[in-house]
Design a protein around this motif. Structure first.
Motif, PDB file in Angstrom:
ATOM      1  N   ARG A 101      11.907  86.640  -5.161  1.00 21.00           N
ATOM      2  CA  ARG A 101      12.824  87.056  -4.085  1.00 21.00           C
ATOM      3  C   ARG A 101      12.762  86.068  -2.927  1.00 21.00           C
ATOM      4  O   ARG A 101      13.805  85.686  -2.379  1.00 21.00           O
ATOM      5  N   ASP A 102      11.540  85.657  -2.552  1.00 16.84           N
ATOM      6  CA  ASP A 102      11.412  84.669  -1.474  1.00 16.84           C
ATOM      7  C   ASP A 102      12.130  83.377  -1.841  1.00 16.84           C
ATOM      8  O   ASP A 102      12.793  82.764  -1.001  1.00 16.84           O
ATOM      9  N   GLY A 103      11.989  82.950  -3.097  1.00 16.38           N
ATOM     10  CA  GLY A 103      12.637  81.722  -3.533  1.00 16.38           C
ATOM     11  C   GLY A 103      14.143  81.824  -3.492  1.00 16.38           C
ATOM     12  O   GLY A 103      14.835  80.897  -3.049  1.00 16.38           O
ATOM     13  N   ALA A 104      14.676  82.955  -3.959  1.00 16.24           N
ATOM     14  CA  ALA A 104      16.126  83.138  -3.960  1.00 16.24           C
ATOM     15  C   ALA A 104      16.672  83.179  -2.536  1.00 16.24           C
ATOM     16  O   ALA A 104      17.713  82.580  -2.234  1.00 16.24           O
ATOM     17  N   GLU A 105      15.961  83.878  -1.638  1.00 19.02           N
ATOM     18  CA  GLU A 105      16.414  83.953  -0.251  1.00 19.02           C
ATOM     19  C   GLU A 105      16.348  82.583   0.419  1.00 19.02           C
ATOM     20  O   GLU A 105      17.233  82.221   1.199  1.00 19.02           O
ATOM     21  N   THR A 106      15.300  81.823   0.108  1.00 19.90           N
ATOM     22  CA  THR A 106      15.176  80.481   0.679  1.00 19.90           C
ATOM     23  C   THR A 106      16.292  79.571   0.180  1.00 19.90           C
ATOM     24  O   THR A 106      16.892  78.822   0.956  1.00 19.90           O
ATOM     25  N   ALA A 107      16.572  79.618  -1.127  1.00 15.55           N
ATOM     26  CA  ALA A 107      17.634  78.781  -1.689  1.00 15.55           C
ATOM     27  C   ALA A 107      18.992  79.135  -1.085  1.00 15.55           C
ATOM     28  O   ALA A 107      19.796  78.247  -0.770  1.00 15.55           O
ATOM     29  N   LEU A 108      19.249  80.442  -0.926  1.00 12.69           N
ATOM     30  CA  LEU A 108      20.505  80.852  -0.300  1.00 12.69           C
ATOM     31  C   LEU A 108      20.576  80.354   1.134  1.00 12.69           C
ATOM     32  O   LEU A 108      21.621  79.877   1.591  1.00 12.69           O
ATOM     33  N   PHE A 109      19.454  80.446   1.829  1.00 13.45           N
ATOM     34  CA  PHE A 109      19.403  79.991   3.217  1.00 13.45           C
ATOM     35  C   PHE A 109      19.658  78.483   3.302  1.00 13.45           C
ATOM     36  O   PHE A 109      20.348  78.011   4.208  1.00 13.45           O
ATOM     37  N   LEU A 110      19.085  77.715   2.343  1.00 13.18           N
ATOM     38  CA  LEU A 110      19.303  76.270   2.321  1.00 13.18           C
ATOM     39  C   LEU A 110      20.764  75.932   2.055  1.00 13.18           C
ATOM     40  O   LEU A 110      21.295  74.936   2.552  1.00 13.18           O
ATOM     41  N   THR A 111      21.422  76.767   1.252  1.00 12.91           N
ATOM     42  CA  THR A 111      22.805  76.500   0.855  1.00 12.91           C
ATOM     43  C   THR A 111      23.803  76.958   1.910  1.00 12.91           C
ATOM     44  O   THR A 111      24.823  76.294   2.144  1.00 12.91           O
ATOM     45  N   VAL A 112      23.494  78.074   2.566  1.00  9.93           N
ATOM     46  CA  VAL A 112      24.411  78.618   3.582  1.00  9.93           C
ATOM     47  C   VAL A 112      23.604  78.915   4.850  1.00  9.93           C
ATOM     48  O   VAL A 112      23.383  80.086   5.199  1.00  9.93           O
ATOM     49  N   PRO A 113      23.137  77.887   5.532  1.00 11.46           N
ATOM     50  CA  PRO A 113      22.356  78.126   6.749  1.00 11.46           C
ATOM     51  C   PRO A 113      23.254  78.527   7.905  1.00 11.46           C
ATOM     52  O   PRO A 113      24.471  78.321   7.854  1.00 11.46           O
TER      53      PRO A 113
ATOM     54  N   ALA B 249      -4.897  74.766   8.239  1.00  8.75           N
ATOM     55  CA  ALA B 249      -6.226  75.346   8.024  1.00  8.75           C
ATOM     56  C   ALA B 249      -6.320  76.764   8.551  1.00  8.75           C
ATOM     57  O   ALA B 249      -7.141  77.560   8.066  1.00  8.75           O
ATOM     58  N   GLY B 250      -5.505  77.120   9.515  1.00 11.08           N
ATOM     59  CA  GLY B 250      -5.562  78.458  10.090  1.00 11.08           C
ATOM     60  C   GLY B 250      -4.584  79.434   9.483  1.00 11.08           C
ATOM     61  O   GLY B 250      -4.442  80.561   9.980  1.00 11.08           O
ATOM     62  N   MET B 251      -3.901  79.051   8.407  1.00 12.08           N
ATOM     63  CA  MET B 251      -2.860  79.889   7.832  1.00 12.08           C
ATOM     64  C   MET B 251      -3.239  80.425   6.452  1.00 12.08           C
ATOM     65  O   MET B 251      -3.838  79.723   5.637  1.00 12.08           O
ATOM     66  N   THR B 252      -2.870  81.675   6.215  1.00  5.02           N
ATOM     67  CA  THR B 252      -3.004  82.274   4.896  1.00  5.02           C
ATOM     68  C   THR B 252      -1.702  83.006   4.570  1.00  5.02           C
ATOM     69  O   THR B 252      -0.851  83.196   5.438  1.00  5.02           O
ATOM     70  N   ALA B 253      -1.560  83.394   3.332  1.00  6.93           N
ATOM     71  CA  ALA B 253      -0.405  84.185   2.899  1.00  6.93           C
ATOM     72  C   ALA B 253      -0.845  85.077   1.751  1.00  6.93           C
ATOM     73  O   ALA B 253      -1.929  84.910   1.188  1.00  6.93           O
TER      74      ALA B 253
ATOM     75  N   ALA C  84       6.198  81.649  -0.773  1.00  5.41           N
ATOM     76  CA  ALA C  84       5.660  82.798  -0.042  1.00  5.41           C
ATOM     77  C   ALA C  84       4.927  82.335   1.210  1.00  5.41           C
ATOM     78  O   ALA C  84       5.025  82.968   2.272  1.00  5.41           O
ATOM     79  N   GLY C  85       4.212  81.220   1.094  1.00  5.65           N
ATOM     80  CA  GLY C  85       3.510  80.682   2.250  1.00  5.65           C
ATOM     81  C   GLY C  85       4.458  80.295   3.361  1.00  5.65           C
ATOM     82  O   GLY C  85       4.197  80.548   4.548  1.00  5.65           O
ATOM     83  N   VAL C  86       5.593  79.707   3.008  1.00  6.60           N
ATOM     84  CA  VAL C  86       6.595  79.343   4.002  1.00  6.60           C
ATOM     85  C   VAL C  86       7.223  80.598   4.607  1.00  6.60           C
ATOM     86  O   VAL C  86       7.369  80.721   5.832  1.00  6.60           O
ATOM     87  N   ALA C  87       7.605  81.539   3.752  1.00  2.84           N
ATOM     88  CA  ALA C  87       8.282  82.742   4.228  1.00  2.84           C
ATOM     89  C   ALA C  87       7.404  83.563   5.169  1.00  2.84           C
ATOM     90  O   ALA C  87       7.897  84.158   6.135  1.00  2.84           O
ATOM     91  N   GLN C  88       6.085  83.567   4.910  1.00  2.00           N
ATOM     92  CA  GLN C  88       5.188  84.403   5.700  1.00  2.00           C
ATOM     93  C   GLN C  88       4.620  83.717   6.939  1.00  2.00           C
ATOM     94  O   GLN C  88       4.033  84.374   7.799  1.00  2.00           O
ATOM     95  N   ASN C  89       4.778  82.391   7.033  1.00  2.00           N
ATOM     96  CA  ASN C  89       4.178  81.672   8.152  1.00  2.00           C
ATOM     97  C   ASN C  89       5.165  80.860   8.980  1.00  2.00           C
ATOM     98  O   ASN C  89       4.805  80.350  10.033  1.00  2.00           O
ATOM     99  N   SER C  90       6.379  80.737   8.499  1.00  2.00           N
ATOM    100  CA  SER C  90       7.328  79.853   9.165  1.00  2.00           C
ATOM    101  C   SER C  90       8.428  80.643   9.848  1.00  2.00           C
ATOM    102  O   SER C  90       8.851  81.696   9.362  1.00  2.00           O
TER     103      SER C  90
END
Length: 282
Positions: free
Chosen positions: A181-193, A90-94, A44-50
């Motif tokens: 959901r974030d994990g599934a979307e990230t895994a799909l993105f890693l597999t089919v970027p 230090a400046g990031m939250t999620a 979630a931290g990656v999805a919301q800040n990256s």
């Protein structure tokens, strides 16, 4: 071995330099991302800040450059890079999508998860690719990597430093892990970027491509998934069969043979080459 200049945190006699001499370790980095995506807060931290969806290859390059800097750059340069990373975090939250709780990205529990999955993936990939490491060398790698953990703000005494401690850490973390959901979307993105335009191929819906590069990458991603621990594969809806481990291991060794045949300029990244030169080695 006498080192003529600053060889960085580790140096040519370290287990770390030995492990990371393998070009195939790029696959270990990919494996670690699949593991990290199973931690609901971390992903979630990656999805919301990256901005990885908008610039996945740029983010990959930046992450690889940071890892390479920690491994090979002079000490002062490593400390500057780590300082920039700590200030950024230090400046990031999620927000936890399950509870609505706001959390800090530099929460030690999250930093520890990312660190452990990364270093465990690197050394596991090296061993399964065929690198001969004794149990003491594997433990030595984990212990050396406490320096990398400290750079991101972790207390080294709270970080697993042997293979047995890593196993125990994973066992303790499993109740907290799961596919969101974030994990599934990230895994799909890693597999089919998305494929960069200069990869060529015939584009069609969803930005996919029938280029040889696409099929080659799918094979790499499949191998990374197959290298996951059985419990992690099951979390993704796969199987924990030993035959999957065997197939992934065979694929990994084949990929290692291919990378070993590459010209030196592709096998040895610039940061490692510069470190070898500072150490008086070529």
């Amino acid at each position: 071995m006498a080192v003529t200049e600053d060889a960085g945190l580790f140096g040519p006699d370290s287990i770390t330099w030995k492990v990371h001499s393998e070009p195939i370790l790029f696959l270990g980095g990919l494996r670690s991302l699949y593991l990290q995506a199973l931690h609901p807060r971390a992903v979630a931290g990656v999805a919301q800040n990256s901005g990885y969806r908008a610039d996945p290859w740029g983010r990959l390059v930046r992450t690889s450059n940071y890892v390479g800097t920690v491994l090979y750059a002079p000490t002062a340069e490593v400390e500057r890079a780590a300082g920039r990373l700590r200030r950024l975090h230090a400046g990031m939250t999620a927000t936890d999508p399950r509870t609505g709780e706001v959390f800090r990205i530099d929460d030690p529990a999250l930093l520890r998860w990312v660190h452990v999955t990364e270093v465990e993936s690197f050394v596991t990939t090296a061993v399964r690719a065929g690198m001969r490491l004794t149990p003491d060398e594997v433990d030595g790698y984990y212990t050396e990597q406490l320096r990398a953990a400290e750079l991101v703000g972790l207390d080294p005494s709270t970080v697993p430093s042997t293979a047995a401690e890593v196993d125990g850490y994973y066992e303790s973390m499993r109740p907290e892990l799961g596919l969101t959901r974030d994990g599934a979307e990230t895994a799909l993105f890693l597999t089919v970027p998305p494929v960069p335009e200069n990869w060529g191929g015939w584009p069609f819906r969803l930005g996919l491509s029938l280029s040889p590069a696409r099929w080659a990458y799918l094979g790499v991603a499949s191998t990374a998934i197959g290298l996951l621990p059985p419990w992690a594969r099951r979390a993704y809806g796969g199987w924990g069969w030993s035959s999957t481990d065997m197939a992934a291991g065979l694929s990994l060794r084949g990929l290692r043979a291919l990378t070993a045949a590459l010209p030196e300029k592709y096998r040895i990244p610039p940061l490692r080459r510069a470190a070898l030169e500072r150490a008086g080695l070529r």
